[in-house]
Design a protein around this motif. Structure first.
Motif, short mmCIF file in Angstrom:
data_model
loop_
_atom_site.label_atom_id
_atom_site.label_comp_id
_atom_site.label_asym_id
_atom_site.label_seq_id
_atom_site.Cartn_x
_atom_site.Cartn_y
_atom_site.Cartn_z
N GLN A 75 43.35 39.59 -14.53
CA GLN A 75 42.27 39.33 -15.48
C GLN A 75 42.75 38.29 -16.50
N GLY A 77 41.77 35.43 -19.81
CA GLY A 77 40.89 35.25 -20.96
C GLY A 77 40.25 33.89 -21.03
N SER A 78 40.68 32.97 -20.16
CA SER A 78 40.10 31.63 -20.15
C SER A 78 40.24 31.07 -18.75
N ARG A 292 37.68 36.11 -15.02
CA ARG A 292 37.31 36.59 -16.33
C ARG A 292 36.81 38.02 -16.21
N LYS A 314 30.04 34.84 -13.45
CA LYS A 314 31.41 35.30 -13.62
C LYS A 314 32.35 34.21 -13.11
#
Length: 334
Positions: A75, A77-78, A292, A314
């Motif tokens: 996962q 964050g950008s 993300r 997504k």
């Protein structure tokens, strides 16, 4: 950040029937709480799907998108995710008690940047369906999004070209050379010796494929092929008449081939001259999926009346992270 509070029902109501915040948004477009970085707000912002629904989508994706179920999923964050991979350990040497210790080599690093793209789905429903209290809006929405995302992901993780989408492992360059001499990022293929066929003894070709993968990677390795290829391999027998393919005796567990699980990916190529129709490897170590965590949804009740369209997006990326961990069986003479 400016907060414009319009109404605030119970925020943990993603599973509460009839009074959930997200349920109200899906059914009628009710605005709960708007966040903006400027002094103005509008109706064009995205709403994050509640955690309960997001988890439901991820679970369906794992079941319907086979590569996601065996790959390394991180996962981010950008969209600018990077990973460093070392292509060699730190060399060492032996010396007597009083011998000099010359400088040893240093490990080499390669930066991996999985190509990312925006995965989207556009499911629609009539307003009458949304108004029906007996209709499970959240389950429908999660199912529709998961089905669309899984179809697109399944193709991209295998054959994606890396342009605004993940780069599939089948798009990596291949060579017949072994791990010691092959360039980083190039997968090893093993020819069957016969164009478009397994040759005289298909079982031996599969054993060669397994043993070409070094022992540290074989722990957790998986066969990947499509259903047509699996149908041919299921008929292979040993010299004493035993099938190489062992069907699963437990629901939900994959069948095994030579003791390793088999995953069917319909986007794998068929057996044909020059095709790499069978893959074997530790995809947890060999293929990286970066995504993300949030799935955003826009509700559009205006463009296609009387239907309400939900635009879900997504960001997902993927690429081969360790080219030693995946091997291919090439149906060619050499």
């Amino acid at each position: 950040m400016n907060d414009t509070v319009v109404a605030r029902p119970v925020l943990d109501g993603a599973r509460v029937q009839g009074g959930g915040a997200f349920d109200g948004f899906v059914r009628s477009g009710t605005t709960i709480e708007l966040k903006a970085f400027t002094g103005t707000t509008g109706d064009q912002g995205g709403f994050a799907i509640p955690r309960e629904i997001d988890a439901q989508i991820d679970a369906v994706l794992k079941n319907a998108s086979p590569i996601r179920g065996i790959a390394n999923v991180v996962q981010v964050g950008s969209a600018g995710y990077r990973k460093l991979v070392t292509t060699g350990g730190t060399p060492s040497g032996w010396a007597a008690e009083t011998d000099a210790r010359p400088m040893s080599g240093t490990p080499t690093f390669v930066e991996i940047a999985p190509p990312m793209g925006e995965l989207y789905a556009n499911p629609s429903a009539s307003q009458a369906m949304l108004d029906d209290a007996l209709f499970d809006v959240e389950a429908w929405l999660a199912g529709e999004i998961a089905a669309e995302f899984a179809k697109a992901e399944g193709q991209a993780f295998v054959n994606g070209n890396g342009v605004n989408r993940p780069r599939g492992f089948m798009q990596s360059p291949t060579a017949a050379t072994n791990d010691a001499t092959r360039a980083f990022g190039t997968l090893q293929h093993l020819p069957t010796g016969t164009a478009g066929d397994f040759g005289a003894n298909g079982a031996e070709r599969l054993i060669d494929l397994v043993q070409a993968l070094r022992a540290p990677y074989r722990q957790g390795a998986t066969f990947v092929m499509n259903a047509a290829t699996a149908a041919r391999i299921r008929k292979f027998k040993t010299s004493d008449g035993q099938f190489l393919w062992q069907p699963s005796l437990v629901s939900g567990q994959p069948a095994t081939l030579l003791g390793y699980p088999v995953v069917e990916a319909e986007d794998m190529p068929d057996v044909a001259a020059g095709s790499n129709a069978v893959a074997f490897g530790n995809f947890r170590m060999g293929y990286l999926i970066a995504e993300r965590t949030e799935t955003s949804v826009l509700r559009d009740p205006y463009s296609n009346k009387p239907f309400v369209t939900f635009y879900a997006t997504k960001r997902v990326g993927g690429c081969v992270s360790n080219s030693e961990a995946i091997k291919l069986l090439k149906f060619a003479a050499g």
